[in-house]
Structure formats: C-alpha cells, structure tokens
Write a protein that holds these residues in place. Structure first.
Motif, mmCIF file in Angstrom:
data_model
loop_
_atom_site.group_PDB
_atom_site.id
_atom_site.type_symbol
_atom_site.label_atom_id
_atom_site.label_comp_id
_atom_site.label_asym_id
_atom_site.label_seq_id
_atom_site.Cartn_x
_atom_site.Cartn_y
_atom_site.Cartn_z
ATOM 1 N N UNK A 139 0.818 -1.215 0.000
ATOM 2 C CA UNK A 139 0.000 0.000 0.000
ATOM 3 C C UNK A 139 0.850 1.262 0.000
ATOM 4 N N UNK A 140 2.060 1.185 0.577
ATOM 5 C CA UNK A 140 2.933 2.359 0.624
ATOM 6 C C UNK A 140 3.588 2.654 -0.725
ATOM 7 N N UNK A 141 3.757 1.617 -1.535
ATOM 8 C CA UNK A 141 4.372 1.825 -2.843
ATOM 9 C C UNK A 141 3.408 2.573 -3.769
ATOM 10 N N UNK A 142 3.977 3.248 -4.750
ATOM 11 C CA UNK A 142 3.157 3.983 -5.716
ATOM 12 C C UNK A 142 2.329 3.016 -6.554
ATOM 13 N N UNK A 143 1.191 3.481 -6.998
ATOM 14 C CA UNK A 143 0.340 2.646 -7.859
ATOM 15 C C UNK A 143 1.059 2.338 -9.160
ATOM 16 N N UNK A 144 0.805 1.147 -9.671
ATOM 17 C CA UNK A 144 1.468 0.714 -10.906
ATOM 18 C C UNK A 144 0.782 1.355 -12.104
ATOM 19 N N UNK A 145 1.569 1.955 -12.982
ATOM 20 C CA UNK A 145 1.040 2.567 -14.202
ATOM 21 C C UNK A 145 1.515 1.731 -15.383
ATOM 22 N N UNK A 146 0.617 0.936 -15.991
ATOM 23 C CA UNK A 146 1.035 0.055 -17.096
ATOM 24 C C UNK A 146 1.455 0.849 -18.323
ATOM 25 N N UNK A 147 2.396 0.311 -19.038
ATOM 26 C CA UNK A 147 2.856 0.946 -20.267
ATOM 27 C C UNK A 147 2.022 0.472 -21.447
ATOM 28 N N UNK A 148 1.854 1.339 -22.427
ATOM 29 C CA UNK A 148 1.120 0.962 -23.632
ATOM 30 C C UNK A 148 -0.371 0.838 -23.390
ATOM 31 N N UNK A 149 -0.978 -0.210 -23.940
ATOM 32 C CA UNK A 149 -2.423 -0.419 -23.861
ATOM 33 C C UNK A 149 -2.805 -0.986 -22.498
ATOM 34 N N UNK A 150 -3.459 -0.181 -21.665
ATOM 35 C CA UNK A 150 -3.825 -0.620 -20.321
ATOM 36 C C UNK A 150 -4.950 -1.648 -20.326
ATOM 37 N N UNK A 151 -5.687 -1.772 -21.461
ATOM 38 C CA UNK A 151 -6.788 -2.731 -21.526
ATOM 39 C C UNK A 151 -6.287 -4.166 -21.450
ATOM 40 N N UNK A 152 -5.060 -4.394 -21.885
ATOM 41 C CA UNK A 152 -4.503 -5.745 -21.875
ATOM 42 C C UNK A 152 -3.845 -6.088 -20.540
ATOM 43 N N UNK A 153 -3.912 -5.169 -19.583
ATOM 44 C CA UNK A 153 -3.271 -5.404 -18.287
ATOM 45 C C UNK A 153 -4.019 -6.479 -17.502
ATOM 46 N N UNK A 154 -3.272 -7.386 -16.887
ATOM 47 C CA UNK A 154 -3.843 -8.448 -16.059
ATOM 48 C C UNK A 154 -3.287 -8.324 -14.653
ATOM 49 N N UNK A 155 -4.170 -8.081 -13.693
ATOM 50 C CA UNK A 155 -3.726 -7.952 -12.301
ATOM 51 C C UNK A 155 -3.152 -9.268 -11.792
ATOM 52 N N UNK A 156 -3.775 -10.393 -12.178
ATOM 53 C CA UNK A 156 -3.260 -11.698 -11.746
ATOM 54 C C UNK A 156 -1.858 -11.949 -12.292
ATOM 55 N N UNK A 157 -1.614 -11.523 -13.517
ATOM 56 C CA UNK A 157 -0.281 -11.689 -14.113
ATOM 57 C C UNK A 157 0.742 -10.849 -13.358
ATOM 58 N N UNK A 158 0.333 -9.624 -12.959
ATOM 59 C CA UNK A 158 1.238 -8.745 -12.202
ATOM 60 C C UNK A 158 1.608 -9.386 -10.869
ATOM 61 N N UNK A 159 0.621 -9.969 -10.189
ATOM 62 C CA UNK A 159 0.881 -10.604 -8.900
ATOM 63 C C UNK A 159 1.734 -11.858 -9.073
ATOM 64 N N UNK A 160 1.542 -12.564 -10.179
ATOM 65 C CA UNK A 160 2.362 -13.749 -10.444
ATOM 66 C C UNK A 160 3.832 -13.345 -10.604
ATOM 67 N N UNK A 161 4.064 -12.245 -11.304
ATOM 68 C CA UNK A 161 5.432 -11.776 -11.510
ATOM 69 C C UNK A 161 6.056 -11.220 -10.232
ATOM 70 N N UNK A 162 5.227 -10.821 -9.269
ATOM 71 C CA UNK A 162 5.732 -10.258 -8.014
ATOM 72 C C UNK A 162 5.509 -11.194 -6.826
ATOM 73 N N UNK A 163 5.288 -12.475 -7.119
ATOM 74 C CA UNK A 163 4.988 -13.438 -6.055
ATOM 75 C C UNK A 163 6.166 -13.670 -5.107
ATOM 76 N N UNK A 164 7.398 -13.514 -5.600
ATOM 77 C CA UNK A 164 8.563 -13.685 -4.721
ATOM 78 C C UNK A 164 8.670 -12.531 -3.722
#
Length: 286
Positions: free
Chosen positions: A189-214
């Motif tokens: 919550x303290x980190x800045x909100x993620x701003x996707x690059x390019x087309x934001x419609x293709x953004x997947x929140x689950x994919x983002x969490x998968x990449x940040x699971x570690x």
C-alpha cells in the motif's frame, strides 16, 4: 421515455383535438411533474452521483419527497452495506490500491463520515485477511522446516560435514523468524500505484501478482483467491423470479449460502456451456 415524451408535448393536445375517444391527455400539472422527475432521473447518467437524494428529499412538492425517499430506501438496501469483495479486489489491483475507494465512497455513501467508516472497514478486513494468510503461510514454513531438520539429522549420521550445513540452516531459520518492521500489505500500500505501459486494456492484475509473487509471498496467495472469484451481474427482478424455481416447497429450508450457490452455479454453468434459459411461456407449461 419521459424525456422523449417531453419533446412531443404539443402532440398530445393535437391528438386530443382529433380523437374524441382519447381521454388520457396529461394535464399541465402532469407535465410539470414529468419535467421535475426527468431532472432527478438524469442524475443516474452521471457517474459522480448515483442519486441526488439530498435535494429531492427536501423538495417542496410532497410527491417528489415521497418518491425520492422511496428511491433512497431501496438504494440503501442494496448499497447501504459496503460490497466488500468488490472493494478488496479493487484495492488489490496494483493500478488502483486505496485511491479508487477513497474517491468513489464519498460519492456513494453520505454523509462524509459514513464514507470514511466504509473505507476503514475495507482496510480492516484487508488487514484481517492478510494476517490469516500470513499465519497459514508461517505454519507451512514450520512444517517444511521440521522436514528439513529430520533430513539433516539423518544425514549427520552419514557424514560429519553436514553438521556445518545444519548449523547454517538453523541460523537462516532464526533470521527468517524475525518479522520485518513492515508487513507485505503495508509495503504494497505504501508503494506507488502501478502505471502500465502501452495499452492498459490488456493489463492483467493476476499476471502482475504472479510476476511479483517472490516479493509478496503472502499477498500473492491471498490475491489468487480473491481475484479468481467470477463476477456476475443480474437484475434484482431476475433474482426474485429465479428464486421461485430454486426455492420450491421442498427447498424452503435452504440457508442463504446454499441458495446463493445454486443460483450462481447455475448461471456460471449456463454461461460456460452456452446454454440459454427457457422462455417464461415454456417454464409455465412445464
């Protein structure tokens, strides 16, 4: 319908002159009410205000006050309690976090202190869920650690060199047992909100969490459960009509959770396999 009727206001009087059997011409008082009602209902097209109850409820005309009060009661029935799952999913979207509910809740919940209470309710629920998942993950780590100990202990019999590894693992385990100053939830919550690059419609929140699971081991597991919940919408009238098919004389003692599971499950299965509901005429014949 009313806004279109207003555009053809003069047509009604002309039709009355030509058709002697037409006895339903709106009076001037009716048209005045239609104009006021349209002004109120127009608010529904605006995202910033769902219902302008504060002005309409205090209107001088009694018919406007009664209608606005009735609408406000029905509105509060569906939205008076915070829709927690949708709010949690919104906060766990890295593009939104707490910013969206802090913006939207004051527009939905009046007065201001009620909106603030609902924001706190979401934050508290999020914290409770995080603590529950963190405790579960910690328990899994302990079980894994016990298994490691037994394996290392058995290896000590074979080779004395393993004793060094055993000591090292114990040291690492002790270091890991020391809780960080901030929880994963606080860091997220303290980190800045993620701003996707390019087309934001293709953004997947689950994919983002998968990449940040570690980085977010606990939160990523919690998010996988929350964001995986299928979202479905249905008109309130359809829910009541479906209730008659599900809750018959034999199922009248079903609890709320079972009824919800039956209705939602049937809706999801029909959507998955492309099935259509029977027309009402066929249902009545059956």
């Amino acid at each position: 319908m009313l806004s279109v009727a207003l555009k053809f206001k003069s047509v009604f009087s002309v039709y009355k002159e030509r058709e002697p059997h037409y006895n339903h011409e709106p009076s001037s008082e009716d048209w005045r009410k239609v104009e006021k009602i349209c002004k109120l209902l127009k608010v529904f097209n605006l995202a910033t205000h769902v219902i302008s109850g504060d002005d309409a409820i205090e209107d001088r005309d009694s018919f406007m006050r009664e209608m606005a009060t009735s609408m406000k009661e029905k509105f509060d029935k569906y939205w008076g309690e915070c829709n927690m799952v949708m709010s949690l999913a919104c906060v766990l979207d890295p593009r939104c976090k707490l910013h969206v509910i802090k913006f939207c809740f004051p527009l939905i919940y009046k007065p201001e202190h009620v909106a603030a209470e609902n924001v706190e309710k979401v934050k508290n629920t999020l914290q409770e869920m995080h603590d529950e998942y963190a405790e579960k993950c910690h328990g899994e780590t302990i079980i894994s650690g016990v298994n490691t100990n037994s394996l290392v202990a058995s290896s000590n019999v074979v080779s004395s060199e393993i004793s060094g590894i055993h000591e090292m693992l114990n040291m690492v385990r002790e270091k890991e047992a020391i809780h960080p100053t901030k929880s994963e939830l606080e860091v997220y919550l303290d980190e800045s909100a993620y701003i996707p690059e390019g087309n934001s419609k293709s953004f997947s929140a689950l994919e983002w969490w998968k990449n940040n699971s570690l980085k977010f081991k606990v939160l990523s597991k919690m998010v996988a459960d929350i964001l995986a919940i299928p979202v479905s919408t249905v008109a309130s009238e359809s829910s009541f009509s479906a209730g008659g098919r599900v809750i018959d004389g034999y199922h009248s003692r079903l609890n709320q959770e079972s009824i919800e599971a039956l209705i939602c499950g049937g809706d999801w299965l029909r959507n998955k396999y492309g099935l259509k509901k029977k027309p009402k005429v066929l249902e009545q014949k059956d």
